[in-house]
Motif scaffolding. Structure first.
Motif, PDB file in Angstrom:
ATOM      1  N   VAL A 179      -2.415   4.540  -3.640  1.00 13.56           N
ATOM      2  CA  VAL A 179      -1.504   4.025  -2.600  1.00 13.56           C
ATOM      3  C   VAL A 179      -2.356   3.624  -1.404  1.00 13.56           C
ATOM      4  O   VAL A 179      -2.890   4.480  -0.688  1.00 13.56           O
ATOM      5  CB  VAL A 179      -0.444   5.066  -2.198  1.00 13.56           C
ATOM      6  N   ALA A 180      -2.505   2.309  -1.197  1.00 13.45           N
ATOM      7  CA  ALA A 180      -3.329   1.792  -0.110  1.00 13.45           C
ATOM      8  C   ALA A 180      -2.462   1.050   0.899  1.00 13.45           C
ATOM      9  O   ALA A 180      -1.277   0.805   0.668  1.00 13.45           O
ATOM     10  CB  ALA A 180      -4.415   0.868  -0.669  1.00 13.45           C
ATOM     11  N   GLY A 181      -3.095   0.664   1.992  1.00 11.56           N
ATOM     12  CA  GLY A 181      -2.396  -0.064   3.054  1.00 11.56           C
ATOM     13  C   GLY A 181      -3.054   0.233   4.382  1.00 11.56           C
ATOM     14  O   GLY A 181      -3.914   1.120   4.489  1.00 11.56           O
ATOM     15  N   GLY A 182      -2.670  -0.500   5.398  1.00 11.51           N
ATOM     16  CA  GLY A 182      -3.248  -0.293   6.716  1.00 11.51           C
ATOM     17  C   GLY A 182      -2.877   1.057   7.313  1.00 11.51           C
ATOM     18  O   GLY A 182      -1.969   1.743   6.829  1.00 11.51           O
ATOM     19  N   ALA A 183      -3.593   1.439   8.359  1.00  6.37           N
ATOM     20  CA  ALA A 183      -3.291   2.686   9.058  1.00  6.37           C
ATOM     21  C   ALA A 183      -1.872   2.642   9.608  1.00  6.37           C
ATOM     22  O   ALA A 183      -1.442   1.624  10.168  1.00  6.37           O
ATOM     23  CB  ALA A 183      -4.297   2.906  10.192  1.00  6.37           C
ATOM     24  N   ALA A 184      -1.120   3.740   9.418  1.00  8.97           N
ATOM     25  CA  ALA A 184       0.259   3.876   9.887  1.00  8.97           C
ATOM     26  C   ALA A 184       1.211   2.890   9.202  1.00  8.97           C
ATOM     27  O   ALA A 184       2.254   2.538   9.743  1.00  8.97           O
ATOM     28  CB  ALA A 184       0.336   3.717  11.412  1.00  8.97           C
ATOM     29  N   SER A 185       0.861   2.463   7.981  1.00 10.37           N
ATOM     30  CA  SER A 185       1.749   1.544   7.252  1.00 10.37           C
ATOM     31  C   SER A 185       2.872   2.274   6.528  1.00 10.37           C
ATOM     32  O   SER A 185       3.834   1.644   6.084  1.00 10.37           O
ATOM     33  CB  SER A 185       0.941   0.726   6.248  1.00 10.37           C
ATOM     34  N   GLY A 186       2.762   3.588   6.386  1.00  9.24           N
ATOM     35  CA  GLY A 186       3.785   4.368   5.693  1.00  9.24           C
ATOM     36  C   GLY A 186       3.350   4.857   4.329  1.00  9.24           C
ATOM     37  O   GLY A 186       4.174   5.217   3.485  1.00  9.24           O
ATOM     38  N   LYS A 187       2.032   4.907   4.106  1.00 12.34           N
ATOM     39  CA  LYS A 187       1.510   5.354   2.800  1.00 12.34           C
ATOM     40  C   LYS A 187       1.925   6.788   2.492  1.00 12.34           C
ATOM     41  O   LYS A 187       2.376   7.088   1.384  1.00 12.34           O
ATOM     42  CB  LYS A 187      -0.030   5.249   2.791  1.00 12.34           C
ATOM     43  N   THR A 188       1.768   7.676   3.471  1.00 11.44           N
ATOM     44  CA  THR A 188       2.104   9.085   3.242  1.00 11.44           C
ATOM     45  C   THR A 188       3.595   9.251   2.976  1.00 11.44           C
ATOM     46  O   THR A 188       4.000  10.055   2.129  1.00 11.44           O
ATOM     47  CB  THR A 188       1.682   9.937   4.450  1.00 11.44           C
ATOM     48  N   THR A 189       4.421   8.482   3.680  1.00  6.90           N
ATOM     49  CA  THR A 189       5.871   8.548   3.451  1.00  6.90           C
ATOM     50  C   THR A 189       6.213   8.119   2.031  1.00  6.90           C
ATOM     51  O   THR A 189       7.028   8.756   1.348  1.00  6.90           O
ATOM     52  CB  THR A 189       6.608   7.648   4.454  1.00  6.90           C
ATOM     53  N   VAL A 190       5.581   7.046   1.570  1.00  5.49           N
ATOM     54  CA  VAL A 190       5.810   6.591   0.196  1.00  5.49           C
ATOM     55  C   VAL A 190       5.397   7.675  -0.799  1.00  5.49           C
ATOM     56  O   VAL A 190       6.128   7.969  -1.760  1.00  5.49           O
ATOM     57  CB  VAL A 190       5.036   5.280  -0.068  1.00  5.49           C
ATOM     58  N   CYS A 191       4.242   8.280  -0.571  1.00  3.29           N
ATOM     59  CA  CYS A 191       3.771   9.353  -1.470  1.00  3.29           C
ATOM     60  C   CYS A 191       4.740  10.529  -1.472  1.00  3.29           C
ATOM     61  O   CYS A 191       5.055  11.088  -2.535  1.00  3.29           O
ATOM     62  CB  CYS A 191       2.381   9.811  -1.049  1.00  3.29           C
ATOM     63  N   ASP A 192       5.220  10.912  -0.285  1.00  2.00           N
ATOM     64  CA  ASP A 192       6.157  12.039  -0.188  1.00  2.00           C
ATOM     65  C   ASP A 192       7.449  11.745  -0.951  1.00  2.00           C
ATOM     66  O   ASP A 192       8.018  12.634  -1.603  1.00  2.00           O
ATOM     67  CB  ASP A 192       6.474  12.348   1.275  1.00  2.00           C
ATOM     68  N   MET A 193       7.915  10.514  -0.885  1.00  2.93           N
ATOM     69  CA  MET A 193       9.151  10.161  -1.580  1.00  2.93           C
ATOM     70  C   MET A 193       8.948  10.163  -3.089  1.00  2.93           C
ATOM     71  O   MET A 193       9.839  10.580  -3.849  1.00  2.93           O
ATOM     72  CB  MET A 193       9.640   8.788  -1.100  1.00  2.93           C
ATOM     73  N   ILE A 194       7.786   9.710  -3.540  1.00  2.00           N
ATOM     74  CA  ILE A 194       7.487   9.748  -4.977  1.00  2.00           C
ATOM     75  C   ILE A 194       7.414  11.195  -5.459  1.00  2.00           C
ATOM     76  O   ILE A 194       7.965  11.551  -6.506  1.00  2.00           O
ATOM     77  CB  ILE A 194       6.174   8.999  -5.273  1.00  2.00           C
ATOM     78  N   VAL A 213      -3.987  13.510  -3.114  1.00  2.00           N
ATOM     79  CA  VAL A 213      -5.377  13.517  -2.657  1.00  2.00           C
ATOM     80  C   VAL A 213      -5.520  12.430  -1.597  1.00  2.00           C
ATOM     81  O   VAL A 213      -5.243  11.251  -1.871  1.00  2.00           O
ATOM     82  CB  VAL A 213      -6.356  13.253  -3.819  1.00  2.00           C
ATOM     83  N   ASN A 214      -5.931  12.818  -0.386  1.00  2.00           N
ATOM     84  CA  ASN A 214      -6.082  11.881   0.726  1.00  2.00           C
ATOM     85  C   ASN A 214      -7.535  11.452   0.875  1.00  2.00           C
ATOM     86  O   ASN A 214      -8.446  12.285   0.862  1.00  2.00           O
ATOM     87  CB  ASN A 214      -5.617  12.517   2.038  1.00  2.00           C
ATOM     88  N   GLN A 215      -7.726  10.167   1.043  1.00  2.00           N
ATOM     89  CA  GLN A 215      -9.078   9.659   1.289  1.00  2.00           C
ATOM     90  C   GLN A 215      -9.643  10.216   2.595  1.00  2.00           C
ATOM     91  O   GLN A 215     -10.856  10.381   2.728  1.00  2.00           O
ATOM     92  CB  GLN A 215      -9.068   8.129   1.321  1.00  2.00           C
ATOM     93  N   ASP A 216      -8.769  10.535   3.538  1.00  2.05           N
ATOM     94  CA  ASP A 216      -9.214  11.087   4.825  1.00  2.05           C
ATOM     95  C   ASP A 216      -9.981  12.398   4.663  1.00  2.05           C
ATOM     96  O   ASP A 216     -10.722  12.794   5.570  1.00  2.05           O
ATOM     97  CB  ASP A 216      -8.012  11.320   5.748  1.00  2.05           C
ATOM     98  N   SER A 217      -9.787  13.084   3.529  1.00  3.87           N
ATOM     99  CA  SER A 217     -10.499  14.351   3.313  1.00  3.87           C
ATOM    100  C   SER A 217     -11.981  14.124   3.037  1.00  3.87           C
ATOM    101  O   SER A 217     -12.756  15.092   3.047  1.00  3.87           O
ATOM    102  CB  SER A 217      -9.881  15.102   2.128  1.00  3.87           C
ATOM    103  N   VAL A 233       0.492  14.098 -12.452  1.00  4.66           N
ATOM    104  CA  VAL A 233       0.389  12.895 -11.619  1.00  4.66           C
ATOM    105  C   VAL A 233      -0.556  13.172 -10.452  1.00  4.66           C
ATOM    106  O   VAL A 233      -0.464  14.219  -9.813  1.00  4.66           O
ATOM    107  CB  VAL A 233       1.767  12.464 -11.076  1.00  4.66           C
ATOM    108  N   ILE A 234      -1.472  12.245 -10.196  1.00  5.59           N
ATOM    109  CA  ILE A 234      -2.357  12.334  -9.037  1.00  5.59           C
ATOM    110  C   ILE A 234      -2.074  11.137  -8.141  1.00  5.59           C
ATOM    111  O   ILE A 234      -2.212   9.985  -8.570  1.00  5.59           O
ATOM    112  CB  ILE A 234      -3.841  12.338  -9.438  1.00  5.59           C
ATOM    113  N   LEU A 235      -1.661  11.405  -6.911  1.00  5.29           N
ATOM    114  CA  LEU A 235      -1.468  10.349  -5.924  1.00  5.29           C
ATOM    115  C   LEU A 235      -2.710  10.302  -5.038  1.00  5.29           C
ATOM    116  O   LEU A 235      -3.023  11.269  -4.346  1.00  5.29           O
ATOM    117  CB  LEU A 235      -0.227  10.632  -5.075  1.00  5.29           C
ATOM    118  N   LEU A 236      -3.422   9.200  -5.086  1.00 11.65           N
ATOM    119  CA  LEU A 236      -4.637   9.015  -4.280  1.00 11.65           C
ATOM    120  C   LEU A 236      -4.299   8.037  -3.168  1.00 11.65           C
ATOM    121  O   LEU A 236      -4.052   6.850  -3.414  1.00 11.65           O
ATOM    122  CB  LEU A 236      -5.772   8.485  -5.158  1.00 11.65           C
ATOM    123  N   GLU A 237      -4.303   8.536  -1.939  1.00 10.40           N
ATOM    124  CA  GLU A 237      -3.822   7.746  -0.810  1.00 10.40           C
ATOM    125  C   GLU A 237      -4.928   7.528   0.205  1.00 10.40           C
ATOM    126  O   GLU A 237      -5.699   8.442   0.503  1.00 10.40           O
ATOM    127  CB  GLU A 237      -2.633   8.471  -0.162  1.00 10.40           C
TER     128      GLU A 237
END
Length: 515
Positions: free
Chosen positions: A53-68, A80-84, A151-155
């Motif tokens: 799940v990619a996109g610009g900063a504050a685009s809503g990636k985490t929200t999309v992941c949470d809903m999935i 798994v967050n790339q920020d880590s 399932v692994i969500l890589l954001e």
């Protein structure tokens, strides 16, 4: 399951029981399977479904992941967050932290991300760094332990940038949100959550964030399989994505190899029942109760693969209803003794169904099988003395007993055995059915759990039969026992004690008069 090759087991019995069946051809096919599937099954495991799940900063990636994650509540999902995986800043970089570009690909430790993702994909637990955005270090807080998941969500903003990371993904999602909306969210997040000055936020945005989006993030949009406008506000898109993921998760890797293998859809209820019957501390009463529930589901699913004919009926309102008529020419065949546990569920679903029996001695089993064989031999002599020739027995091979409907060649057969391990017993049972004239395509093999080795064996020997199971196991251990498995199913179901072979031998014999 036995330690001998199925070829060795069948060579001993071929003369007595399989005359007329092309044993030479079958043995050659089995020899090929023995060599071709051993290495494949050793390396085989259920691969997780990886979603980027990619996109610009504050685009809503985490929200999309949470809903999935929320909608996939009955699956094991990990985020798994790339920020880590930011690099630790050096002392020199810390002195000029506001001039450090956190949106540049070089800011991330991609090699460490790849190592962790490879481990997760191969079923290994990992420790993911917990990056501290105040000290800009990843050793301040304890690492986050993550176990293998379905399932692994890589954001992350740049997870599509490196081709090595992209190759790990089964699905790539790009969250596309208007730049003004992203900026407004970023200001609110950085000022409220991180306590930054709004001037510093705007300065960083114009200096690094916008340029990095244009140079590195936006160009990766072309790699996306799915583009979600408006991010988490797009509920329709997320629903469709979740539906697609569920379809993919329902297809075990072996199902993609063998179109005649069917694994019933997993739910919380099914996983809960599997948890209970696999627990060594579960009482016999609960084991039987939940096994019966699972068996009923497998039987119902198996019946759905039988041929149906269209039928019209008149309803009580005088209307015409166009439906289907059940398959009439049907019988069950249980592989004694564990298979007999599935008979009640079959009778409950198919009123008055005929049920046959097959008993196959498994080489390498404990003394219970030997005692059962001796008990059967004694029973044969008694019945023959009384003039009742109900048994077909040969101790020169592995087939000990069979009693099948006389017209079985004209029926569809549901073969019953809760555990498919090495596949040796299944191959012998199916071979006997073929010898009796049952068309291969008329056999449906019903199991609770199946080991990959057994699936390979049966599907490659008999590609036209169908296998229906509720779960695919990890494999077999050095003793050819199914793992994680559920132990000796017959002993747990019928309440026989491993330390009392006489009781174990008597359990299947009590039902020989049935069917």
């Amino acid at each position: 399951m036995g330690s001998k090759s199925v070829v060795d087991l069948m060579e001993a019995s071929s003369g007595a029981h399989f005359s007329g069946f092309h044993m030479d051809t079958l043995k050659q096919r089995i020899k090929e399977i023995d060599t071709s599937t051993t290495s494949a099954t050793e390396n085989m495991h259920k691969q997780p479904f990886v979603i980027g799940v990619a996109g610009g900063a504050a685009s809503g990636k985490t929200t999309v992941c949470d809903m999935i994650i929320q909608q996939l509540h009955d699956q094991r999902v990990v985020l798994v967050n790339q920020d880590s995986f930011y690099h630790d800043l050096t002392e020199e970089e810390l002195t000029q932290v506001y001039d450090y570009n956190f949106d540049h690909p070089d800011a991330f430790d991609t090699k460490q991300l790849l190592r962790i993702m490879e481990k997760l994909k191969h079923g290994q637990a990992v420790d993911i760094p917990n990056y501290d955005f105040k000290s800009y270090k990843n050793n301040v807080f304890p690492a986050r332990r993550v176990n293998p998941s379905d399932v692994i969500l890589l954001e992350g903003i740049l997870i599509f940038h490196d081709p090595r990371v992209r190759e790990l993904m089964n699905m790539k999602i790009f969250v596309d949100t208007d730049a003004d909306v992203r900026l407004a969210r970023r200001i609110r997040r950085d000022t409220v959550e991180k306590g930054r000055d709004i001037g510093a936020v705007l300065d960083q945005y114009s200096k690094f964030v916008k340029a990095a989006f244009d140079d590195f993030i936006l160009p990766t949009k072309k790699y996306a399989d799915i583009i979600i406008p408006r991010g988490g506000d797009n509920h329709v898109a997320i629903d469709l994505i979740v539906q697609h993921i569920r379809t993919k998760l329902g297809q075990h890797d072996l199902c993609k190899i063998y179109p005649n293998l069917y694994v019933i859809q997993s739910t919380f209820q099914i996983r809960g029942m599997h948890t209970l019957i696999r627990d060594s501390q579960t009482t016999k009463h609960d084991f039987v109760f939940y096994s019966d529930r699972l068996i009923r589901l497998v039987v119902e699913h198996g019946l759905g693969h039988l041929p149906f004919t269209e039928k019209q009926v008149i309803t009580p309102t005088g209307s015409v209803y166009t439906g289907v008529d059940f398959c009439k020419r049907l019988c069950g065949v249980s592989i004694i003794r564990s298979g007999e546990s599935m008979e009640n569920a079959l009778r409950a679903c198919c009123k008055g169904i005929k049920i046959g029996k097959i008993l196959i001695h498994r080489e390498g089993d404990n003394g219970q099988q030997v005692c059962a064989s001796l008990f059967l031999l004694l029973s044969v002599q008694v019945f023959r003395f009384l003039g009742a020739n109900l048994f077909s027995v040969s101790f020169s091979g592995q087939l000990i007993y069979e009693k099948l409907p006389m017209d079985i060649s004209e029926r569809h057969v549901l073969l019953l055995d809760p555990i498919l391990g090495t596949g040796n017993s299944a191959v012998q049972a199916i071979s006997l059915l073929l010898k009796k004239g049952v068309p291969e395509s008329n056999i449906i093999f019903l199991n609770l759990i199946s080991a990959p080795q057994g699936v390979h064996m049966v599907c490659k020997c008999f590609p036209r039969i169908k296998i229906v199971t509720s779960e695919i196991e990890m494999g077999l251990n050095k003793d050819f026992r199914v793992i994680p498995g559920m132990g000796e199913f017959g002993d747990r179901y019928f309440g026989t004690d491993d330390d009392d072979p006489q009781v174990a031998a008597a359990a299947p014999s009590q039902q020989f008069h049935q069917g």
